[in-house]
Design a protein around this motif. Structure first.
Motif, PDB file in Angstrom:
ATOM      1  N   ASP A 150      13.694   2.165   9.590  1.00 26.19           N
ATOM      2  CA  ASP A 150      12.832   3.163   9.649  1.00 26.19           C
ATOM      3  C   ASP A 150      13.837   4.640   8.927  1.00 26.19           C
ATOM      4  OD1 ASP A 150      10.484   4.988   9.889  1.00 26.19           O
ATOM      5  OD2 ASP A 150      11.939   5.963  11.382  1.00 26.19           O
ATOM      6  N   ALA A 151      13.085   5.242   7.823  1.00 23.00           N
ATOM      7  CA  ALA A 151      13.680   6.408   7.354  1.00 23.00           C
ATOM      8  C   ALA A 151      12.751   7.216   6.723  1.00 23.00           C
ATOM      9  CB  ALA A 151      15.017   6.017   6.222  1.00 23.00           C
ATOM     10  N   ALA A 152      13.310   8.680   6.175  1.00 25.57           N
ATOM     11  CA  ALA A 152      12.263   9.376   5.685  1.00 25.57           C
ATOM     12  C   ALA A 152      11.199   8.572   4.434  1.00 25.57           C
ATOM     13  CB  ALA A 152      12.762  10.555   5.196  1.00 25.57           C
ATOM     14  N   ASP A 153      12.102   7.871   3.527  1.00 24.86           N
ATOM     15  CA  ASP A 153      11.453   7.225   2.327  1.00 24.86           C
ATOM     16  C   ASP A 153      11.089   5.907   2.778  1.00 24.86           C
ATOM     17  OD1 ASP A 153      14.080   6.205   2.567  1.00 24.86           O
ATOM     18  OD2 ASP A 153      14.524   6.280   0.443  1.00 24.86           O
ATOM     19  N   THR A 154      11.325   5.309   3.843  1.00 26.85           N
ATOM     20  CA  THR A 154      10.670   3.972   4.259  1.00 26.85           C
ATOM     21  C   THR A 154      10.036   4.271   5.774  1.00 26.85           C
ATOM     22  OG1 THR A 154      12.995   3.664   5.152  1.00 26.85           O
ATOM     23  CG2 THR A 154      12.594   2.689   2.833  1.00 26.85           C
ATOM     24  N   PRO A 155       9.013   4.755   5.966  1.00 28.11           N
ATOM     25  CA  PRO A 155       8.449   5.129   7.105  1.00 28.11           C
ATOM     26  C   PRO A 155       7.955   3.583   7.481  1.00 28.11           C
ATOM     27  CG  PRO A 155       7.631   6.495   5.333  1.00 28.11           C
ATOM     28  CD  PRO A 155       8.122   5.444   4.756  1.00 28.11           C
TER      29      PRO A 155
ATOM     30  N   THR B 108       3.145  20.047   4.963  1.00 26.57           N
ATOM     31  CA  THR B 108       2.158  19.122   4.449  1.00 26.57           C
ATOM     32  C   THR B 108       2.012  17.781   5.113  1.00 26.57           C
ATOM     33  OG1 THR B 108       1.085  18.122   2.437  1.00 26.57           O
ATOM     34  CG2 THR B 108       3.344  18.273   2.293  1.00 26.57           C
ATOM     35  N   VAL B 109       1.305  16.991   4.407  1.00 21.08           N
ATOM     36  CA  VAL B 109       1.491  15.592   5.121  1.00 21.08           C
ATOM     37  C   VAL B 109       2.293  14.532   4.249  1.00 21.08           C
ATOM     38  CG1 VAL B 109      -0.747  15.006   4.026  1.00 21.08           C
ATOM     39  CG2 VAL B 109      -0.125  13.775   5.962  1.00 21.08           C
ATOM     40  N   ASP B 110       2.664  13.505   4.791  1.00 20.86           N
ATOM     41  CA  ASP B 110       3.738  12.915   4.159  1.00 20.86           C
ATOM     42  C   ASP B 110       2.749  11.837   3.333  1.00 20.86           C
ATOM     43  OD1 ASP B 110       6.738  11.996   3.764  1.00 20.86           O
ATOM     44  OD2 ASP B 110       5.824   9.841   4.567  1.00 20.86           O
ATOM     45  N   PHE B 111       3.438  11.373   2.223  1.00 17.39           N
ATOM     46  CA  PHE B 111       2.910  10.311   1.227  1.00 17.39           C
ATOM     47  C   PHE B 111       4.110   9.255   0.868  1.00 17.39           C
ATOM     48  CE2 PHE B 111       0.203   8.722  -1.933  1.00 17.39           C
ATOM     49  CZ  PHE B 111      -1.211   9.078  -1.582  1.00 17.39           C
ATOM     50  N   SER B 112       5.095   9.162   1.714  1.00 18.59           N
ATOM     51  CA  SER B 112       6.064   8.242   1.418  1.00 18.59           C
ATOM     52  C   SER B 112       5.905   6.731   1.791  1.00 18.59           C
ATOM     53  CB  SER B 112       7.209   8.667   2.198  1.00 18.59           C
ATOM     54  OG  SER B 112       7.705  10.039   1.854  1.00 18.59           O
ATOM     55  N   GLY B 113       6.756   6.047   1.189  1.00 18.04           N
ATOM     56  CA  GLY B 113       6.848   4.558   1.503  1.00 18.04           C
ATOM     57  C   GLY B 113       5.973   3.686   0.818  1.00 18.04           C
ATOM     58  N   TRP B 114       6.363   2.433   0.469  1.00 19.72           N
ATOM     59  CA  TRP B 114       5.392   1.327  -0.043  1.00 19.72           C
ATOM     60  C   TRP B 114       5.599  -0.014   0.927  1.00 19.72           C
ATOM     61  CZ3 TRP B 114       1.806   1.011  -4.130  1.00 19.72           C
ATOM     62  CH2 TRP B 114       1.892   2.116  -4.842  1.00 19.72           C
ATOM     63  N   PRO B 115       4.834   0.034   2.156  1.00 23.70           N
ATOM     64  CA  PRO B 115       5.209  -1.140   2.773  1.00 23.70           C
ATOM     65  C   PRO B 115       4.591  -2.398   2.232  1.00 23.70           C
ATOM     66  CG  PRO B 115       3.216   0.101   3.797  1.00 23.70           C
ATOM     67  CD  PRO B 115       4.218   0.954   2.728  1.00 23.70           C
ATOM     68  N   ILE B 116       5.220  -3.623   2.322  1.00 25.07           N
ATOM     69  CA  ILE B 116       4.891  -4.812   1.782  1.00 25.07           C
ATOM     70  C   ILE B 116       4.415  -5.559   3.153  1.00 25.07           C
ATOM     71  CG2 ILE B 116       5.604  -7.176   0.964  1.00 25.07           C
ATOM     72  CD1 ILE B 116       7.860  -5.756  -0.582  1.00 25.07           C
ATOM     73  N   TYR B 117       3.455  -6.037   3.306  1.00 23.33           N
ATOM     74  CA  TYR B 117       2.786  -6.299   4.774  1.00 23.33           C
ATOM     75  C   TYR B 117       2.041  -7.631   4.544  1.00 23.33           C
ATOM     76  CZ  TYR B 117      -1.865  -4.473   2.752  1.00 23.33           C
ATOM     77  OH  TYR B 117      -2.911  -4.292   2.217  1.00 23.33           O
ATOM     78  N   VAL B 118       1.947  -8.209   5.772  1.00 18.91           N
ATOM     79  CA  VAL B 118       1.151  -9.625   5.906  1.00 18.91           C
ATOM     80  C   VAL B 118       0.435  -9.539   7.133  1.00 18.91           C
ATOM     81  CG1 VAL B 118       3.157 -10.687   4.675  1.00 18.91           C
ATOM     82  CG2 VAL B 118       3.135 -10.545   7.145  1.00 18.91           C
ATOM     83  N   HIS B 119      -0.463 -10.654   7.373  1.00 22.09           N
ATOM     84  CA  HIS B 119      -1.152 -10.878   8.517  1.00 22.09           C
ATOM     85  C   HIS B 119       0.008 -11.124   9.880  1.00 22.09           C
ATOM     86  CE1 HIS B 119      -3.858 -12.354  11.567  1.00 22.09           C
ATOM     87  NE2 HIS B 119      -5.056 -12.121  10.726  1.00 22.09           N
TER      88      HIS B 119
ATOM     89  N   VAL C 163       1.019  -1.204   0.131  1.00 24.31           N
ATOM     90  CA  VAL C 163      -0.142  -0.232   0.133  1.00 24.31           C
ATOM     91  C   VAL C 163       0.976   1.119  -0.004  1.00 24.31           C
ATOM     92  CG1 VAL C 163       0.104   0.299   2.625  1.00 24.31           C
ATOM     93  CG2 VAL C 163      -2.031   0.922   1.014  1.00 24.31           C
ATOM     94  N   ASN C 164       0.222   2.366  -0.582  1.00 30.08           N
ATOM     95  CA  ASN C 164       0.950   3.553  -0.732  1.00 30.08           C
ATOM     96  C   ASN C 164       0.035   4.600  -0.503  1.00 30.08           C
ATOM     97  OD1 ASN C 164       1.780   5.920  -2.816  1.00 30.08           O
ATOM     98  ND2 ASN C 164       3.131   5.700  -1.166  1.00 30.08           N
ATOM     99  N   PRO C 165       0.378   5.706   0.488  1.00 25.69           N
ATOM    100  CA  PRO C 165       1.530   5.792   1.463  1.00 25.69           C
ATOM    101  C   PRO C 165       1.594   4.863   2.449  1.00 25.69           C
ATOM    102  CG  PRO C 165      -0.091   7.578   1.894  1.00 25.69           C
ATOM    103  CD  PRO C 165      -0.703   6.903   1.128  1.00 25.69           C
ATOM    104  N   ALA C 166       2.590   4.872   3.387  1.00 26.23           N
ATOM    105  CA  ALA C 166       2.837   3.795   4.322  1.00 26.23           C
ATOM    106  C   ALA C 166       1.967   4.147   5.703  1.00 26.23           C
ATOM    107  CB  ALA C 166       4.209   3.902   4.889  1.00 26.23           C
TER     108      ALA C 166
END
Length: 325
Positions: A300-305, A251-262, A81-84
């Motif tokens: 965790d970083a600015a582009d990987t929230p 503004t509000v951040d729109f960064s990161g594409w987390p790959i996630y699971v249950h 999902v994007n953003p994180a």
């Protein structure tokens, strides 16, 4: 994998966001189906909202709230999902989620971005909250995909600023669902049909928008604080990154594409997913050059929230690889 990795073509020439999502799940699936504990030796890749029909391995490539529901229900084992921040809302149980959702992160694909509220420079608006204060009949172009998370996010920003989309329509304004990634964004603006563009991907169109006479509205501190309480991160469009911008824009951040699971996904499968990402990283496009930087995706970083915890098995795997100290 053996042999020298083939060179990647630039992201801009061939990899849209949907391409990136699809390639992530396809490359993971290509590794997983060879495992002895996958009875069918096949995986179903869900590119849109479709059920798994009982498949033991179903990977979702959709960046929507529906994808989160499918992972939580067990219909799919993985999605992105994007953003994180959207996944953070699910984890906290805020926004559209009535309770905390059992989601955990495998890694976050780097992407540095901000939400842009761009309006015609001749308008009386000086900050986003002025839309509500002036009951301004704003006509804005927004994303054409109706289930894109940006629409929910815009609703949250407007609510935090003290008004709603229904208010804007009642004042004589409205929203046109027509912005598409990597397509002309300014047709309606240039024709005068709209006087604003609300979108992300500021690095792709920010300079062109400023050249066309748009200005970027900042969010007030109190608005940002309300959004932070939900799980969003504050962001900033930095003047140094856009030639026509005279000052930083909160503004509000729109960064990161987390790959996630249950959260309860078996450790063995999580380890296999991590190993697949590491093995196929040179085949997966992202917004930078070279192989997917898996070694950065668990930090965790600015582009990987990383506001949602790593799955414990993923954390263990990345630590064993030396990616976490």
């Amino acid at each position: 994998m053996t042999g020298e990795a083939p060179p990647l073509r630039p992201f801009e020439t061939w990899a849209s966001a949907s391409t990136m999502r699809s390639r992530v799940v396809l490359e993971i699936a290509a590794e997983l189906v060879g495992a002895d504990d996958q009875p069918l030796r096949q995986a179903r890749v869900l590119l849109r909202h479709q059920g798994s029909d009982g498949w033991p391995l179903a990977l979702h490539a959709g960046s929507t709230l529906e994808a989160i529901k499918q992972v939580v229900s067990g219909t799919a084992q993985l999605s992105m999902v994007n953003p994180a921040a959207i996944l953070t809302l699910a984890y906290r149980g805020t926004g559209p989620f009535s309770a905390p959702q059992p989601v955990r992160v495998i890694g976050v694909i780097p992407s540095l971005d901000q939400f842009v509220f761009a309006v015609r420079a001749t308008s009386p608006l000086e900050r986003f909250e002025d839309i509500g204060r002036l009951h301004y009949p704003l006509k804005a172009s927004v994303r054409d995909q109706p289930d894109h998370c940006i629409h929910m996010m815009l609703d949250h920003v407007m609510a935090a600023a003290g008004f709603s989309g229904a208010d804007v329509i009642g004042w004589g304004g409205g929203f046109r669902n027509e912005v598409r990634p990597r397509a002309p964004r300014f047709v309606a603006y240039d024709s005068g049909a709209v006087d604003a563009i609300f979108d992300e991907a500021v690095d792709e169109w920010g300079d062109a928008g400023l050249e066309r006479g748009l200005k970027f509205l900042p969010l007030a501190e109190e608005t940002i604080v309300r959004l932070e309480a939900m799980g969003y991160r504050r962001g900033v469009i930095r003047a140094e990154t856009l030639a026509g911008l005279k000052a930083d824009v909160p503004t509000v951040d729109f960064s990161g594409w987390p790959i996630y699971v249950h959260a309860d996904l078996p450790d063995r499968l999580v380890e296999q997913i991590c190993a697949a990402l590491d093995a196929r990283k040179h085949l997966i496009p992202w917004q930078g050059e070279g192989p997917l930087p898996v070694e950065r995706m668990c930090r965790d970083a600015a582009d990987t929230p990383l506001d949602v915890p790593l799955h414990p098995a993923a954390e263990k795997f990345w630590r064993a690889q030396g990616y976490l100290s």
